[in-house]
Scaffold this motif. Structure first.
Motif: not given
Length: 196
Positions: A190-196
């Motif tokens: 989720l972090v990678l999808a939103e901020h990666g």
């Protein structure tokens, strides 16, 4: 001034309740109903008075540890640290200054007994309430991120992402390789999808 020496008494009272109601194995595994503790109102009244008197900054190291024990055991109520509540307040019992919050969070990150794990992730989540990532807040979140506990690690990761930590993509990829729980892996994605 609120008597800080009340904290050891409150902790001892909680521990006595545990031993009277649970086996040593249940206590060791944290398999207890913390929310069912019958004296939470007394703890809340004390912490409310402590915050009103601006007394957190004056707590000794041992008193901070006692307060953090109570924070940990209050996890599913979320009164002492407002980690379950929307809004900017850091405690639901009064004004907890950001500097005092960070001091307690930094102290929590140094405590190794399992019984403090519930305090660590509360601080990791509540850090999202800050407006910007300061150097001190970054140090605290990175210390919480280094925890072995998957939940604390991914809560810290999510707060770092929300606060726009510059190396969040690298940190999320690193986290993916370190966690084993599928919920923790989903948090990394989720972090990678939103901020990666």
């Amino acid at each position: 001034m609120v008597a800080a020496n009340k904290l050891p008494e409150l902790v001892a009272q909680f521990r006595q309740w545990l031993t009277a109601n649970y086996t040593a194995e249940e206590i060791d595994q944290l398999n207890v109903d913390d929310a069912g503790y019958p004296h939470w109102k007394e703890v809340a009244a004390y912490v409310t008075a402590l915050l009103a008197a601006d007394g957190v900054a004056a707590l000794t190291d041992d008193e901070q540890t006692d307060l953090l024990y109570l924070v940990a055991r209050n996890w599913d109520l979320g009164w002492l640290i407002a980690w379950l509540s929307p809004g900017e307040q850091l405690s639901n019992l009064g004004v907890l200054k950001q500097a005092d919050f960070l001091r307690l969070a930094a102290k929590a990150a140094t405590l190794t007994p399992r019984e403090f794990a519930d305090a660590k992730y509360q601080f990791a989540v509540a850090c999202r309430k800050f407006a910007a990532l300061t150097p001190e807040l970054e140090r605290v979140l990175l210390a919480l991120y280094r925890e072995a506990d998957d939940y604390t690690k991914t809560c810290a990761l999510a707060s770092l992402a929300k606060l726009r930590y510059p190396a969040i993509k690298d940190l999320a990829q690193q986290c993916w390789g370190q966690v084993s729980d599928e919920h923790a892996q989903l948090a990394c994605l989720l972090v990678l999808a939103e901020h990666g």
